[in-house]
Scaffold this motif. Structure first.
Motif, PDB file in Angstrom:
ATOM      1  N   ILE A 146       0.686  -0.693  -0.323  1.00  0.00           N
ATOM      2  CA  ILE A 146       0.037  -0.203  -0.322  1.00  0.00           C
ATOM      3  C   ILE A 146       0.883   1.423   0.168  1.00  0.00           C
ATOM      4  CG2 ILE A 146      -0.296  -0.049   2.377  1.00  0.00           C
ATOM      5  CD1 ILE A 146      -2.655   1.044   2.472  1.00  0.00           C
ATOM      6  N   SER A 147       2.218   1.118   0.566  1.00  0.00           N
ATOM      7  CA  SER A 147       2.283   2.148   0.681  1.00  0.00           C
ATOM      8  C   SER A 147       3.642   2.929  -0.431  1.00  0.00           C
ATOM      9  CB  SER A 147       4.310   2.295   1.775  1.00  0.00           C
ATOM     10  OG  SER A 147       4.360   0.765   1.392  1.00  0.00           O
ATOM     11  N   GLU A 148       3.273   1.774  -1.592  1.00  0.00           N
ATOM     12  CA  GLU A 148       4.332   1.890  -2.981  1.00  0.00           C
ATOM     13  C   GLU A 148       3.089   2.117  -4.101  1.00  0.00           C
ATOM     14  OE1 GLU A 148       7.587   1.955  -3.569  1.00  0.00           O
ATOM     15  OE2 GLU A 148       8.026   1.138  -1.564  1.00  0.00           O
ATOM     16  N   LEU A 149       1.405   2.071  -3.809  1.00  0.00           N
ATOM     17  CA  LEU A 149       0.980   2.515  -4.599  1.00  0.00           C
ATOM     18  C   LEU A 149       0.922   3.712  -5.400  1.00  0.00           C
ATOM     19  CD1 LEU A 149      -2.495   0.624  -3.117  1.00  0.00           C
ATOM     20  CD2 LEU A 149      -1.352   0.049  -5.251  1.00  0.00           C
ATOM     21  N   GLU A 150       1.245   4.675  -4.079  1.00  0.00           N
ATOM     22  CA  GLU A 150       1.246   6.427  -4.899  1.00  0.00           C
ATOM     23  C   GLU A 150       2.691   6.828  -4.043  1.00  0.00           C
ATOM     24  OE1 GLU A 150      -2.140   8.431  -5.585  1.00  0.00           O
ATOM     25  OE2 GLU A 150      -2.862   7.535  -6.928  1.00  0.00           O
TER      26      GLU A 150
ATOM     27  N   ARG B 211       1.413  10.160  -2.507  1.00  0.00           N
ATOM     28  CA  ARG B 211       0.600  10.217  -1.534  1.00  0.00           C
ATOM     29  C   ARG B 211       0.507   9.769  -0.558  1.00  0.00           C
ATOM     30  NH1 ARG B 211      -4.883   9.170  -2.232  1.00  0.00           N
ATOM     31  NH2 ARG B 211      -5.398   8.504  -4.179  1.00  0.00           N
ATOM     32  N   ARG B 212      -0.335   9.724   0.589  1.00  0.00           N
ATOM     33  CA  ARG B 212      -0.389   8.857   1.383  1.00  0.00           C
ATOM     34  C   ARG B 212      -1.552   7.369   1.009  1.00  0.00           C
ATOM     35  NH1 ARG B 212      -1.616   9.331   8.352  1.00  0.00           N
ATOM     36  NH2 ARG B 212      -1.825   7.166   8.548  1.00  0.00           N
ATOM     37  N   VAL B 213      -1.863   6.851   0.882  1.00  0.00           N
ATOM     38  CA  VAL B 213      -3.408   5.904   0.833  1.00  0.00           C
ATOM     39  C   VAL B 213      -4.121   5.239   1.255  1.00  0.00           C
ATOM     40  CG1 VAL B 213      -4.178   3.991  -0.650  1.00  0.00           C
ATOM     41  CG2 VAL B 213      -2.266   5.782  -1.954  1.00  0.00           C
ATOM     42  N   MET B 214      -5.599   5.529   2.035  1.00  0.00           N
ATOM     43  CA  MET B 214      -5.659   4.728   3.235  1.00  0.00           C
ATOM     44  C   MET B 214      -6.622   4.354   2.772  1.00  0.00           C
ATOM     45  SD  MET B 214      -5.508   7.157   5.378  1.00  0.00           S
ATOM     46  CE  MET B 214      -6.309   6.455   6.618  1.00  0.00           C
ATOM     47  N   ARG B 215      -7.156   3.339   1.466  1.00  0.00           N
ATOM     48  CA  ARG B 215      -7.357   2.856   1.188  1.00  0.00           C
ATOM     49  C   ARG B 215      -7.169   1.846  -0.377  1.00  0.00           C
ATOM     50  NH1 ARG B 215     -13.903   2.815   1.220  1.00  0.00           N
ATOM     51  NH2 ARG B 215     -13.438   4.902   0.125  1.00  0.00           N
ATOM     52  N   VAL B 216      -6.640   0.908  -0.428  1.00  0.00           N
ATOM     53  CA  VAL B 216      -6.121   0.435  -1.325  1.00  0.00           C
ATOM     54  C   VAL B 216      -7.071  -0.224  -2.591  1.00  0.00           C
ATOM     55  CG1 VAL B 216      -5.165  -1.270  -2.841  1.00  0.00           C
ATOM     56  CG2 VAL B 216      -4.352  -1.555  -0.492  1.00  0.00           C
ATOM     57  N   THR B 217      -8.633   0.742  -2.339  1.00  0.00           N
ATOM     58  CA  THR B 217      -9.174  -0.105  -3.297  1.00  0.00           C
ATOM     59  C   THR B 217      -9.504   1.899  -3.827  1.00  0.00           C
ATOM     60  OG1 THR B 217     -10.967  -0.041  -1.764  1.00  0.00           O
ATOM     61  CG2 THR B 217     -10.687  -2.508  -3.210  1.00  0.00           C
ATOM     62  N   ASP B 218      -8.891   2.479  -2.866  1.00  0.00           N
ATOM     63  CA  ASP B 218      -8.817   3.513  -3.719  1.00  0.00           C
ATOM     64  C   ASP B 218      -7.973   4.502  -4.814  1.00  0.00           C
ATOM     65  OD1 ASP B 218     -10.953   5.120  -1.978  1.00  0.00           O
ATOM     66  OD2 ASP B 218      -9.468   5.770  -0.097  1.00  0.00           O
ATOM     67  N   VAL B 219      -7.084   3.753  -4.896  1.00  0.00           N
ATOM     68  CA  VAL B 219      -6.219   3.370  -6.161  1.00  0.00           C
ATOM     69  C   VAL B 219      -6.053   2.625  -7.246  1.00  0.00           C
ATOM     70  CG1 VAL B 219      -3.675   3.751  -6.687  1.00  0.00           C
ATOM     71  CG2 VAL B 219      -4.959   4.453  -4.436  1.00  0.00           C
TER      72      VAL B 219
END
Length: 221
Positions: free
Chosen positions: A204-208, A210-218
């Protein structure tokens, strides 16, 4: 006498089973002793000759009862013992899937049932054996281990195909950019398919940036 193996001829269907002739003596073959399972049509056996075991021989009561199932069970045990003597680790066998459980499937490899664990089905992640197997299906398996004392055989199916992870280090070097398919999302990241049977984890820390709260948001599976 009881325990003898004899040949009999089925003469007719009787209440609860079959009437048989054993050396000119009338006998009775109960429906439950005809085969392993329930026999729907007993008429099909009339006129046939079959091998049976005498289970009751009472001369005073003129009672003669026989069992075909007992003979079949003995034959099954003999075949099973012969099969055990021919098994060896590393052999490949053609087997039939008998039952499927959450943890794997039991496969008949010629009279011996072996366990094909869900983790040995494929190089890719399988959540339940029913995803790739069905009861009655014929498959190729490899013997992984044999425990003669406990009468247990462990089987594998993925061992019959090339392990894609053997060449991963050569194909996917650090820094390589490629397209992948999202197969599953979790609270901590997303699993992506690089190629059949090869998945990687995007934390999850490598998705974007910015800070991502939920994986499904990305990403979505």
């Amino acid at each position: 006498s009881e325990g003898m193996l004899v040949d009999c001829v089925i003469t007719k269907v009787n209440k609860g089973g079959l009437e048989v002739n054993v050396s000119h003596l009338r006998g009775f073959l109960p429906a439950s002793q005809i085969d392993f399972g329930f026999v729907q049509n007993m008429e099909q056996y009339v006129g046939q000759k079959m091998r049976v075991k005498i289970t009751e021989a009472n001369q005073s009561k003129r009672n003669l009862v026989v069992s075909r199932r007992a003979v079949l069970e003995e034959e099954k045990q003999e075949k099973k013992q012969q099969a055990w003597g021919q098994l060896a680790v590393g052999q490949t066998h053609s087997g039939v899937v008998k039952t499927i459980k959450d943890y794997g499937a039991f496969v008949d490899i010629g009279g011996v049932d072996g366990l094909l664990h869900v983790g040995e089905l494929s190089w890719s992640r399988i959540n339940h054996p029913k995803e790739v197997l069905q009861e009655g299906q014929r498959i190729e398996v490899k013997i992984l281990s044999i425990d003669q004392d406990k009468q247990k055989v462990s089987l594998g199916m993925r061992q019959l195909s090339r392990n894609p992870w053997d060449t991963i280090a050569e194909k996917y070097l650090p820094g390589t950019v490629l397209k992948a398919k999202v197969t599953k999302t979790t609270d901590f990241g997303a699993f992506v398919e690089l190629e059949p049977n090869v998945e990687g984890l995007v934390h999850i820390s490598e998705l974007e940036h910015r800070r991502v709260m939920r994986v499904t948001d990305v990403v979505q599976a």
